[in-house]
Write a protein that holds these residues in place. Structure first.
Motif, mmCIF file in Angstrom:
data_model
loop_
_atom_site.group_PDB
_atom_site.id
_atom_site.type_symbol
_atom_site.label_atom_id
_atom_site.label_comp_id
_atom_site.label_asym_id
_atom_site.label_seq_id
_atom_site.Cartn_x
_atom_site.Cartn_y
_atom_site.Cartn_z
ATOM 1 N N ALA A 1 -9.371 41.697 15.498
ATOM 2 C CA ALA A 1 -10.187 41.446 16.693
ATOM 3 C C ALA A 1 -11.547 42.120 16.640
ATOM 4 O O ALA A 1 -12.398 41.877 17.507
ATOM 5 N N LEU A 2 -11.769 42.932 15.638
ATOM 6 C CA LEU A 2 -13.036 43.648 15.527
ATOM 7 C C LEU A 2 -14.138 42.800 14.905
ATOM 8 O O LEU A 2 -15.291 43.228 14.844
ATOM 9 N N VAL A 3 -13.792 41.601 14.428
ATOM 10 C CA VAL A 3 -14.779 40.757 13.750
ATOM 11 C C VAL A 3 -14.739 39.330 14.304
ATOM 12 O O VAL A 3 -13.713 38.858 14.799
ATOM 13 N N THR A 4 -15.886 38.670 14.205
ATOM 14 C CA THR A 4 -15.992 37.235 14.427
ATOM 15 C C THR A 4 -16.514 36.648 13.122
ATOM 16 O O THR A 4 -17.564 37.075 12.637
ATOM 17 N N VAL A 5 -15.784 35.700 12.558
ATOM 18 C CA VAL A 5 -16.113 35.212 11.217
ATOM 19 C C VAL A 5 -16.616 33.772 11.275
ATOM 20 O O VAL A 5 -16.038 32.916 11.944
ATOM 21 N N HIS A 6 -17.717 33.523 10.556
ATOM 22 C CA HIS A 6 -18.283 32.188 10.405
ATOM 23 C C HIS A 6 -18.251 31.809 8.932
ATOM 24 O O HIS A 6 -18.492 32.654 8.063
ATOM 25 N N VAL A 7 -17.961 30.538 8.648
ATOM 26 C CA VAL A 7 -17.827 30.073 7.264
ATOM 27 C C VAL A 7 -18.941 29.077 6.945
ATOM 28 O O VAL A 7 -19.164 28.125 7.688
ATOM 29 N N LEU A 8 -19.636 29.300 5.825
ATOM 30 C CA LEU A 8 -20.701 28.391 5.426
ATOM 31 C C LEU A 8 -20.163 27.066 4.893
ATOM 32 O O LEU A 8 -20.613 25.992 5.278
ATOM 33 N N LEU A 9 -19.210 27.125 3.971
ATOM 34 C CA LEU A 9 -18.729 25.919 3.290
ATOM 35 C C LEU A 9 -17.643 25.236 4.113
ATOM 36 O O LEU A 9 -16.543 25.771 4.256
ATOM 37 N N PRO A 10 -17.903 24.038 4.649
ATOM 38 C CA PRO A 10 -16.887 23.356 5.451
ATOM 39 C C PRO A 10 -15.792 22.773 4.571
ATOM 40 O O PRO A 10 -15.974 22.587 3.360
ATOM 41 N N PRO A 11 -14.627 22.477 5.144
ATOM 42 C CA PRO A 11 -13.528 21.892 4.368
ATOM 43 C C PRO A 11 -13.960 20.604 3.668
ATOM 44 O O PRO A 11 -14.634 19.757 4.258
ATOM 45 N N GLY A 12 -13.583 20.480 2.395
ATOM 46 C CA GLY A 12 -13.890 19.280 1.631
ATOM 47 C C GLY A 12 -15.222 19.295 0.916
ATOM 48 O O GLY A 12 -15.468 18.463 0.043
ATOM 49 N N ALA A 13 -16.107 20.240 1.268
ATOM 50 C CA ALA A 13 -17.422 20.313 0.620
ATOM 51 C C ALA A 13 -17.307 21.028 -0.719
ATOM 52 O O ALA A 13 -16.425 21.855 -0.927
ATOM 53 N N SER A 14 -18.212 20.715 -1.629
ATOM 54 C CA SER A 14 -18.196 21.317 -2.954
ATOM 55 C C SER A 14 -19.035 22.584 -2.985
ATOM 56 O O SER A 14 -20.210 22.567 -2.583
ATOM 57 N N PRO A 15 -18.477 23.691 -3.472
ATOM 58 C CA PRO A 15 -19.261 24.931 -3.582
ATOM 59 C C PRO A 15 -20.332 24.861 -4.658
ATOM 60 O O PRO A 15 -21.166 25.752 -4.767
ATOM 61 N N ALA A 16 -20.319 23.784 -5.450
ATOM 62 C CA ALA A 16 -21.319 23.639 -6.505
ATOM 63 C C ALA A 16 -22.617 23.031 -5.985
ATOM 64 O O ALA A 16 -23.691 23.282 -6.531
#
Length: 305
Positions: A44-59
């Motif tokens: 509960a001490l953090v709020t996390v945001h993710v750059l890479l959405p599901p299905g997207a390529s990290p390349a």
């Protein structure tokens, strides 16, 4: 330009206000498995945001303007070493001068991506009669790409968790003991997961996969990974023929693919063996559950006759 400067100034004041008020730390991560580990340690001490959405390529992924704006309010960015970070990390840092960048792969020696070489494609000097795995050293002159998929090894995830916990403690020293306790609990979960996976996975098992994401997983659990593509390149017709031959010789009945890449070559090979094509996602959100699922699929692939 002026609007961008005003936005950064406003976000900076918001960041200072949030820290002073004891609000959860805003943490931005590159991929979903990082969200899993940051939440395990931060809770509960953090709020996390993710750059890479599901299905997207990290390349090939490019962060959206809204994500860049959210990053301007983040306190910590956890970098994984995935390809898109090399182009965007300098811009991410420029958008938030107060950002703490944590390199989760710090202290981890990466190995080259598992690849296949074929004697009929590599010229003279190759005496092989088929595909074989070659692991080059990082300092070799052949330009081999290092494997970024370190989160797929539970042991290496343990190392990353400790690095992330240290960063959270530095940014939020008032809750240092809580982060330490959460890390210790997660460490025990990793140990339990390792024991479970060792009971599920076959000894000296072999699996065929389109993109060689599972090298660290294979190394930790004594498996052999046969990749179809080489460093992002589809195999040539001759390479496909040799892969099909190898798959038949090794009694391969399952070819694994992942959502972020084409499955055309995998389906062609599977149709010739014959074999089933099964989707496994190295970027799945529930890290522990996903590794158990993948282990069961690998084990099942060894028993199909």
């Amino acid at each position: 330009m002026r609007r961008g400067l005003i936005l950064i100034i406003c976000m900076t004041f918001m960041l200072i206000a949030n820290v002073a008020s004891g609000a959860p730390l805003d943490v931005m991560v590159s991929i979903l498995p990082q969200e899993y580990v940051v939440k395990k340690i931060g809770k509960a001490l953090v709020t996390v945001h993710v750059l890479l959405p599901p299905g997207a390529s990290p390349a090939t992924y490019e962060p959206k303007p809204a994500q860049m704006a959210a990053l301007s309010a983040s306190r910590i960015f956890v970098a994984q070493g995935v390809p898109f970070e090399s182009a965007w990390l300098p811009r991410l840092e420029a958008s938030n001068p107060n950002l703490i960048v944590v390199h989760a792969d710090a202290g981890i020696k990466k190995m080259p991506m598992t690849r296949h070489d074929h004697h009929d494609e590599m010229g003279e000097g190759h005496q092989d009669d088929g595909e074989h795995e070659v692991h080059h050293h990082a300092e070799s002159a052949d330009g081999m790409v290092l494997d970024p998929h370190i989160w797929l090894s539970p042991e290496l995830m343990r190392t990353q968790a400790a690095t992330i916990a240290q960063a959270l403690q530095t940014a939020d020293p008032a809750h240092k003991d809580e982060y330490a306790a959460n890390l210790a609990a997660f460490d025990k979960e990793i140990t339990a997961l390792q024991k479970k996976l060792h009971t599920i996975l076959p000894k000296n098992g072999l699996f065929m996969v389109f993109h060689p994401s599972w090298g660290y997983f294979a190394r930790e659990f004594g498996l052999q990974q046969i990749p179809i593509e080489n460093e992002g390149k589809e195999p040539s017709p001759k390479a496909l023929a040799l892969l099909i031959k190898r798959a038949r010789e090794k009694n391969v009945h399952v070819v694994f693919v992942q959502p972020q890449f084409s499955r055309k070559s995998a389906e062609l090979i599977a149709s010739q063996i014959p074999a089933r094509v099964i989707v496994i996602d190295p970027l799945a959100a529930d890290w522990e559950k996903n590794l158990q699922f993948v282990a069961q699929e690998f084990a099942q692939a060894q028993t199909i006759q």
